[in-house]
Design an enzyme around this catalytic site. Sequence first.
Site, PDB file in Angstrom:
ATOM      1  CE  LYS A  50     -22.199  13.738  -7.151  1.00  0.00           C
ATOM      2  NZ  LYS A  50     -21.134  14.456  -7.872  1.00  0.00           N
TER       3      LYS A  50
ATOM      4  CE1 TYR B  59     -23.948  13.095  -1.689  1.00  0.00           C
ATOM      5  CE2 TYR B  59     -25.319  12.225  -3.452  1.00  0.00           C
ATOM      6  CZ  TYR B  59     -24.122  12.756  -3.016  1.00  0.00           C
ATOM      7  OH  TYR B  59     -23.108  12.967  -3.909  1.00  0.00           O
TER       8      TYR B  59
HETATM    9  P1  NAD Z   1     -13.966  18.996  -3.016  1.00  0.00           P
HETATM   10  O1  NAD Z   1     -14.674  20.023  -2.209  1.00  0.00           O
HETATM   11  O2  NAD Z   1     -12.529  18.808  -2.777  1.00  0.00           O
HETATM   12  O3  NAD Z   1     -14.204  19.246  -4.586  1.00  0.00           O
HETATM   13  C1  NAD Z   1     -15.367  19.864  -5.087  1.00  0.00           C
HETATM   14  C2  NAD Z   1     -14.894  20.819  -6.146  1.00  0.00           C
HETATM   15  O4  NAD Z   1     -15.998  21.389  -6.843  1.00  0.00           O
HETATM   16  C3  NAD Z   1     -14.084  21.991  -5.569  1.00  0.00           C
HETATM   17  O5  NAD Z   1     -12.812  22.028  -6.173  1.00  0.00           O
HETATM   18  C4  NAD Z   1     -14.888  23.209  -5.958  1.00  0.00           C
HETATM   19  O6  NAD Z   1     -14.076  24.334  -6.248  1.00  0.00           O
HETATM   20  C5  NAD Z   1     -15.600  22.693  -7.210  1.00  0.00           C
HETATM   21  N1  NAD Z   1     -16.734  23.523  -7.587  1.00  0.00           N
HETATM   22  C6  NAD Z   1     -17.894  23.723  -6.927  1.00  0.00           C
HETATM   23  N2  NAD Z   1     -18.647  24.631  -7.579  1.00  0.00           N
HETATM   24  C7  NAD Z   1     -17.936  25.003  -8.685  1.00  0.00           C
HETATM   25  C8  NAD Z   1     -18.157  25.920  -9.745  1.00  0.00           C
HETATM   26  N3  NAD Z   1     -19.273  26.647  -9.818  1.00  0.00           N
HETATM   27  N4  NAD Z   1     -17.210  26.042 -10.707  1.00  0.00           N
HETATM   28  C9  NAD Z   1     -16.070  25.333 -10.651  1.00  0.00           C
HETATM   29  N5  NAD Z   1     -15.791  24.446  -9.666  1.00  0.00           N
HETATM   30  C10 NAD Z   1     -16.720  24.295  -8.701  1.00  0.00           C
HETATM   31  O7  NAD Z   1     -14.765  17.633  -2.725  1.00  0.00           O
HETATM   32  P2  NAD Z   1     -14.680  16.188  -3.426  1.00  0.00           P
HETATM   33  O8  NAD Z   1     -15.328  15.259  -2.459  1.00  0.00           O
HETATM   34  O9  NAD Z   1     -13.312  15.916  -3.908  1.00  0.00           O
HETATM   35  O10 NAD Z   1     -15.694  16.347  -4.653  1.00  0.00           O
HETATM   36  C11 NAD Z   1     -15.341  16.054  -5.983  1.00  0.00           C
HETATM   37  C12 NAD Z   1     -16.422  15.244  -6.652  1.00  0.00           C
HETATM   38  O11 NAD Z   1     -16.462  13.937  -6.079  1.00  0.00           O
HETATM   39  C13 NAD Z   1     -17.824  15.814  -6.503  1.00  0.00           C
HETATM   40  O12 NAD Z   1     -18.541  15.623  -7.703  1.00  0.00           O
HETATM   41  C14 NAD Z   1     -18.416  14.945  -5.402  1.00  0.00           C
HETATM   42  O13 NAD Z   1     -19.826  14.905  -5.432  1.00  0.00           O
HETATM   43  C15 NAD Z   1     -17.803  13.631  -5.799  1.00  0.00           C
HETATM   44  N6  NAD Z   1     -17.877  12.571  -4.795  1.00  0.00           N
HETATM   45  C16 NAD Z   1     -17.397  12.795  -3.531  1.00  0.00           C
HETATM   46  C17 NAD Z   1     -17.486  11.788  -2.589  1.00  0.00           C
HETATM   47  C18 NAD Z   1     -16.987  11.990  -1.178  1.00  0.00           C
HETATM   48  O14 NAD Z   1     -17.375  11.236  -0.301  1.00  0.00           O
HETATM   49  N7  NAD Z   1     -16.121  12.976  -0.949  1.00  0.00           N
HETATM   50  C19 NAD Z   1     -18.043  10.538  -2.923  1.00  0.00           C
HETATM   51  C20 NAD Z   1     -18.499  10.345  -4.223  1.00  0.00           C
HETATM   52  C21 NAD Z   1     -18.422  11.367  -5.150  1.00  0.00           C
END
Ligand code: NAD
Length: 262
Positions: A169, A162
């Site tokens: 985070k 990570y």
């Molecule tokens: P995802 O790839 O669907 O979403 C990530 C989003 O970030 C995308 O829509 C992307 O366009 C956007 N993004 C990245 N750089 C950007 C920028 N410069 N400007 C505007 N938008 C930007 O993946 P996800 O897993 O749904 O991620 C969403 C959130 O959830 C993130 O913060 C991720 O760290 C968090 N999260 C994910 C998990 C997991 O296991 N998937 C677990 C905990 C937290």
Amino acid sequence: MSENAPLAGLLAGKKGLIVGVANQNSIAWACAQALHGAGMELAFTYQGEVMRDRVHKTIATLGEVPTYDMDVRDDAQIQSVVEQVRERWGQLDFLVHSVAFAPKTAMANSFLETSREDFLAAHEISAYSLVGLSRAFAPLMVEGGSIVTMTYYGSQKAVPGYNVMGVAKAALEASVRYLAVDLGQRGIRVNAVSAGAINTLAARGVAHFRDLMKITAERSPLKRTVEPSEVGNTALFLASDLSTGITGETMYVDAGFNITAG
Ligand code: NAD
């Protein structure tokens, strides 16, 4: 949200902006579906023209909804979205920040190898953007409001692979607390949802992600991973008047994984 019929209308009349939909698997999309099911009117942003069609295709089932081009690194674009939302709705009640990014090199190598450039990029997009968006959109929350961001347990413990994202985070979760203090007097609450591992586009950038999902399912008290809808329902709760006493928190939606010993 037919299976959640008692919640229909809970958010009627409220307006929410969803930042972070990339496709059907995005956590932001799960949030949008829950919020829509409870009656919230929604608008979406997409990250540049390349994402536009994908986002439009994902949200098509909602009918005609406003969408805005916004890269969180671009203050002028952020301000333009603020003005367009102001023009359309006059105010905003809820903001979902579901955005993260770290360069491939930072995720492929050991954390020790993280370059200055990669460290800064990860922090700008994954942590600072919450500060920038909160400052920009808070003036639209004239009747108070709620802001929710997505985080992960790698902020608290060194989770293999990570890397710099865990450090970003940690900054994000600390930002939630400081923002909650600054915005509390304006009746604006700021919280983080710490989601368990979910198979999304962003998650696939984490080395050993599949192992992480497997370990979560084996070790968590509920003996499974979480569903995106469970994260969405928590966003709904944090958007609603059911959670008016909660701010500055990191709320775990991870099937209990974080409370277990490794
Ligand atoms: P995802 O790839 O669907 O979403 C990530 C989003 O970030 C995308 O829509 C992307 O366009 C956007 N993004 C990245 N750089 C950007 C920028 N410069 N400007 C505007 N938008 C930007 O993946 P996800 O897993 O749904 O991620 C969403 C959130 O959830 C993130 O913060 C991720 O760290 C968090 N999260 C994910 C998990 C997991 O296991 N998937 C677990 C905990 C937290």
